[in-house]
Design an enzyme around this catalytic site. Sequence first.
Site: not given
Length: 718
Positions: A673, A534, A532, A678
């Site tokens: 988050h 960000e 994942d 995640d």
Amino acid sequence: MSLDRRLIAAALAPAVGLALWAAGGIALLAAAIGPEARDRVAEAVLPLVESHGALVFLWWFLAAAGAGLLMRRLYAAHVEAPARLADAIRVSAGDASAPPIVPQGSAATRAVAEAVNALAAQRSALQADMARLVAEASRNVALQRDQLAALMAELQQSVIVLNLEGRILLYNARARALFGRLSQAPGGAGGAELIGLGRSIHAVIDRALIAHARETIERRIARGDARASARFVTTTPLGHLIQVLIAPVRTAGEGGGALTGFVLLLEDITDEYEALSRQDRRWLDLSEASRASFASMQAALDMLDYPDLEPADREQFQAVVRDEVGAMSQRLTALAADASQDVMARWPLQDMLGADLVAAAAQRIAAETGCEAITEEVDPELWLSVDSFALIKALSFLAGRLKEANGAPGLALRLAPAGGRAHLDLAWRGTETAGFAGWPSSPMQAGDSLSPLSVRDVVERHGGELWVERARDGSGAAFRFLLPVASGAAHEVPAPGESRPAYYDFDLFAASEQSRDSDDRPLTEIAYTVFDTETTGLDPAGGDEILQIGATRIVNGRLLATECFDQLVDPGRSIPEAGIAVHGIRPEMVRGKPRLAAVLPAFRAFTEDTVLVGHNVAFDMRFLTLKEEATGVRFDQPVLDTLLLASVVHPGEDSHNLEAMAKRLGVEVSGRHTALGDALVTADIFLRLLPLLRARGILTLGQARAAAQSSYYARLRY
């Protein structure tokens, strides 16, 4: 969200049906009354339709709307609710830990849900009993496994076990630390891109070296050598020299059985090689310099043999001899000092909890001197890197000298951190220190004989210092040792619930040597990297950048939470406040972190030979593909999306966001988050989707990719 065409058809069906019914009645009446009667009816009805037709349409519309709402409720109760119940039953059938089914829909559907919950509860109870029985029957196996794990954890050598394909199926903490030193990653992987269950050892050791060692072992086995092994030295991109001993793993049986894999013992000999190289250079330099000195002295001595040599010339040649002898003496002294430093540097030091060292020293002082040494101000969490035997002996020697000088000195031991190192104090009452300065250089007493070592030698072996520290209030003084602290990596406490990390998977012994097309591989046999990101925003083509990459691995159906990639990235641009409220990454957190161009090569290595998995992964992949040209790093592996797979196995659900999926599948959400948090949640969800895919006949990677592409959500583009 996709529109349910069946629901639209069900809602419109009553309106269409009423219209067709009315039209059919009018047509039937017109056919029955004949042309003249139809004309009279038309003359009478048409004015009414023109004046009051809206009232008729409104009456039809109200009837159609009411019927549509009724159909909507009937559809929800008898179509949607059973479909959701079927999805929930599939989840419950595939995962005993799934949450109970929420009854909804008609009374019959709710009754079915309650009956399924009752069956699930009975199954859970039965499985609990079976698990208890299996646990009891497996107790000896578990004990042997734990003993193996403890042995591997405590071994001082780096150990790796490979299958015949060269894939890693076991490694210990020492091997992980070694590969961390070999890593070129900026910190996010720390060696995890090189070592991990299911990874190929050829990422570090050349395939040809392993193949040659394997051929050597097989030849020795064929000759009947019971202890067949091979040894070689290889280099790494960072210049480390790694010595490798490779031995075979064979099945039980006559003659040793079939070859199933290999054990590798690795040792970083870089420092040892450099020390030997320095020693060789010193001896070479000494030889060359000595040869010149001997030549000069020989020439001077030959001249001194002349009886008629002038006094001034004789003095000059004698000076040459004296100078060359002095120079040789200096070179020998320097050589001895350098050699001594190398010996000190190679002296074996061990990690030890400082409090344990102080307690052992107090006990030894009391036993040898009869004086009690109390412990004061000892940091309970400070680890030292020491030769505990020599250091305790030095403390005991100094305590004995203090007793001889002061009688009852009131000894105390203190330990505290000091700027990356540690202060160990042997304190006493009184301020008299005359003559104390010579004690550290004196040979230590060892029973009735003198030890060749002095306290100063012990301190130098630790690369430390020793001095006398006087108390500010004048109440006493102390011998203060400056000592090295141990690396904290070796003393990290395992995560709750994990007594030891999962660094082994013996099922990999059964891996096939024949490679197959990836689309034909069963989903249960594939290694996955679940990741994942960000980001600064939601527009990858509009200038938004990656802030953090987090990833974990799944091998043989097991989530390897100990093999993770977690790296903050300097985006080279501002971070919007709206985004900070979501991911919590502030500008100061990424200041000084590597740029994405430095992170992506390490992340690509971490994902080698795996299938990429993510939630709504098209968004993350868009960021990566946009950086291909700038970084030269391409992610061309197959990709699976848990969002698309969830829409395949749960077509009747309204939401497929991460929280909704986790709730349906009974996955605990933590670290939301954050990229790694995640990724871990997504990995757990993916593992629980696999049996649901299998129940729908989706068994291979190709079938999973095809099913995902048929989803409505696959039409979204970034």
